[in-house]
Design a protein around this motif. Structure first.
Motif, mmCIF file in Angstrom:
data_model
loop_
_atom_site.group_PDB
_atom_site.id
_atom_site.type_symbol
_atom_site.label_atom_id
_atom_site.label_comp_id
_atom_site.label_asym_id
_atom_site.label_seq_id
_atom_site.Cartn_x
_atom_site.Cartn_y
_atom_site.Cartn_z
ATOM 1 N N VAL A 98 0.764 -1.670 0.564
ATOM 2 C CA VAL A 98 0.029 0.586 -0.124
ATOM 3 C C VAL A 98 0.853 1.155 0.188
ATOM 4 C CG1 VAL A 98 -1.694 1.102 0.934
ATOM 5 C CG2 VAL A 98 -2.103 -0.973 1.119
ATOM 6 N N ARG A 99 2.219 1.174 0.459
ATOM 7 C CA ARG A 99 2.751 2.180 0.592
ATOM 8 C C ARG A 99 3.317 2.519 -0.326
ATOM 9 N NH1 ARG A 99 3.273 4.040 6.017
ATOM 10 N NH2 ARG A 99 6.070 5.319 5.749
ATOM 11 N N ALA A 100 3.409 1.643 -1.399
ATOM 12 C CA ALA A 100 4.413 1.527 -2.384
ATOM 13 C C ALA A 100 3.669 2.010 -3.730
ATOM 14 C CB ALA A 100 5.230 0.374 -2.568
ATOM 15 N N HIS A 101 2.322 1.576 -3.094
ATOM 16 C CA HIS A 101 1.480 2.483 -4.391
ATOM 17 C C HIS A 101 0.219 3.116 -3.908
ATOM 18 C CE1 HIS A 101 3.677 -1.603 -5.698
ATOM 19 N NE2 HIS A 101 3.505 -1.007 -6.788
ATOM 20 N N PRO A 102 0.600 4.444 -3.818
ATOM 21 C CA PRO A 102 -0.657 5.255 -2.604
ATOM 22 C C PRO A 102 -0.770 5.322 -3.286
ATOM 23 C CG PRO A 102 1.425 6.509 -3.195
ATOM 24 C CD PRO A 102 2.110 4.589 -2.814
ATOM 25 N N LEU A 103 -0.859 6.181 -5.193
ATOM 26 C CA LEU A 103 -2.225 6.232 -6.180
ATOM 27 C C LEU A 103 -3.378 5.337 -6.135
ATOM 28 C CD1 LEU A 103 0.179 8.611 -7.722
ATOM 29 C CD2 LEU A 103 -1.573 9.256 -5.655
ATOM 30 N N HIS A 104 -3.068 4.550 -6.226
ATOM 31 C CA HIS A 104 -3.346 3.607 -7.002
ATOM 32 C C HIS A 104 -5.176 3.242 -5.462
ATOM 33 C CE1 HIS A 104 -0.870 2.055 -9.913
ATOM 34 N NE2 HIS A 104 -2.032 1.619 -10.466
ATOM 35 N N PHE A 105 -4.198 3.242 -4.136
ATOM 36 C CA PHE A 105 -5.403 2.872 -2.579
ATOM 37 C C PHE A 105 -6.372 3.736 -2.715
ATOM 38 C CE2 PHE A 105 -2.131 -1.326 -2.956
ATOM 39 C CZ PHE A 105 -3.073 -1.817 -2.451
ATOM 40 N N ARG A 106 -5.976 5.245 -3.245
ATOM 41 C CA ARG A 106 -6.177 6.513 -2.736
ATOM 42 C C ARG A 106 -7.812 6.211 -3.997
ATOM 43 N NH1 ARG A 106 -4.831 9.651 1.146
ATOM 44 N NH2 ARG A 106 -2.466 9.662 0.995
ATOM 45 N N PHE A 107 -7.231 5.300 -4.965
ATOM 46 C CA PHE A 107 -8.290 5.334 -6.197
ATOM 47 C C PHE A 107 -9.023 4.299 -6.014
ATOM 48 C CE2 PHE A 107 -8.781 2.333 -9.591
ATOM 49 C CZ PHE A 107 -10.400 3.336 -10.155
ATOM 50 N N ILE A 108 -8.620 3.601 -5.512
ATOM 51 C CA ILE A 108 -9.101 1.597 -4.997
ATOM 52 C C ILE A 108 -10.998 2.499 -3.736
ATOM 53 C CG2 ILE A 108 -10.012 -0.355 -3.411
ATOM 54 C CD1 ILE A 108 -7.068 -0.638 -5.224
ATOM 55 N N ALA A 109 -10.667 3.638 -2.392
ATOM 56 C CA ALA A 109 -10.780 3.500 -1.292
ATOM 57 C C ALA A 109 -11.714 5.054 -2.134
ATOM 58 C CB ALA A 109 -9.813 4.970 -0.901
ATOM 59 N N ARG A 110 -11.259 6.088 -2.706
ATOM 60 C CA ARG A 110 -12.813 7.041 -3.606
ATOM 61 C C ARG A 110 -13.909 5.779 -4.089
ATOM 62 N NH1 ARG A 110 -8.638 10.119 -4.934
ATOM 63 N NH2 ARG A 110 -7.871 12.159 -3.326
ATOM 64 N N GLU A 111 -13.115 4.682 -4.492
ATOM 65 C CA GLU A 111 -14.111 4.491 -5.542
ATOM 66 C C GLU A 111 -14.790 3.536 -4.919
ATOM 67 O OE1 GLU A 111 -14.888 5.542 -8.468
ATOM 68 O OE2 GLU A 111 -13.126 6.777 -7.839
ATOM 69 N N ARG A 112 -14.738 2.943 -3.722
ATOM 70 C CA ARG A 112 -15.332 1.922 -2.787
ATOM 71 C C ARG A 112 -17.210 2.754 -2.060
ATOM 72 N NH1 ARG A 112 -12.379 0.000 2.494
ATOM 73 N NH2 ARG A 112 -14.419 -1.682 1.789
ATOM 74 N N ALA A 113 -16.515 3.749 -2.257
ATOM 75 C CA ALA A 113 -17.704 4.780 -1.669
ATOM 76 C C ALA A 113 -18.676 5.955 -2.741
ATOM 77 C CB ALA A 113 -17.188 5.731 -0.460
ATOM 78 N N GLY A 114 -18.186 5.549 -3.873
ATOM 79 C CA GLY A 114 -18.879 6.297 -5.164
ATOM 80 C C GLY A 114 -18.764 5.909 -6.720
ATOM 81 N N GLY A 115 -18.158 7.015 -7.318
ATOM 82 C CA GLY A 115 -18.017 6.468 -8.575
ATOM 83 C C GLY A 115 -18.621 5.397 -9.753
#
Length: 213
Positions: A98-115
């Motif tokens: 997660v720490r090595a791929h922060p942008l991917h996981f910020r994307f996932i966190a946002r899209e879980r709730a919306g998107g």
């Protein structure tokens, strides 16, 4: 550069452009095709040579990290270590990824709730892949042999949800604070061990035992 190399380079530039824009605290659904193309340094029409839509680009973002992470976690579960050590090793691998791929996981966190519905459905499928592989490994490790396959899958789904929820906290750990990082890892490990201990005490109903799935 060959034509194929140029094509792969442009495709990579589009993916990276989307990630950069997400890193500017943008939700994926707020991005336009033109913005992504401009950031990648290509004309908008070039986008369609690589992706039929923005949703298709989102699917690549989901798949890109998912396959590697699943492989790493499966390797952790195949070490032959005791169950508690496997849990800790898996959490450590996940935290580092997660720490090595922060942008991917910020994307996932946002899209879980919306998107978009397409992205949410793809995310549910990816979560399902993680849970299914984990449930298979539970059986191979002879964990929870007393429960049905459906119950093992349910337990794996709970584990996956806990780890996904933890991604935001992992990304919020301040740089240079190994004490905070260790405390978070210890807490996630405790959460998961509590789930697995509860699973050991779980007993399927008679109906579930007759229809194990």
């Amino acid at each position: 550069m060959t034509r194929e190399e140029h094509k792969l380079r442009t495709r990579r530039a589009l993916v990276d452009a989307a990630l950069e824009l997400i890193g500017e605290d943008r939700g994926f659904t707020s991005l336009s095709l033109r913005e992504v193309a401009r950031r990648a340094g290509v004309v908008p029409n070039a986008f369609y040579r690589h992706f039929p839509s923005m949703d298709a680009l989102a699917l690549v973002l989901l798949e890109e990290g998912g396959l590697t992470l699943r492989r790493l976690l499966r390797q952790a579960r195949e070490t032959g270590l005791p169950a508690r050590d496997i849990v800790r090793r898996s959490v450590e691998i996940y935290e580092q990824y997660v720490r090595a791929h922060p942008l991917h996981f910020r994307f996932i966190a946002r899209e879980r709730a919306g998107g978009s519905p397409t992205i949410r459905e793809a995310l549910r499928r990816e979560i399902g892949h993680f849970a299914a592989e984990m449930a298979t490994d539970f059986a191979a490790l002879n964990l929870m042999p007393h429960v049905s396959a459906a119950t093992r899958l349910m337990i794996a789904e709970i584990v996956v949800q806990i780890t996904l929820d933890a991604a935001a906290e992992i990304l919020d750990v301040p740089a240079g604070r190994p004490d905070v990082e260790k405390e978070l890892i210890d807490r996630i490990v405790r959460y998961l061990i509590v789930v697995l201990l509860g699973a050991q005490a779980w007993r399927d109903s008679k109906t579930e035992r007759r229809h194990p799935q």
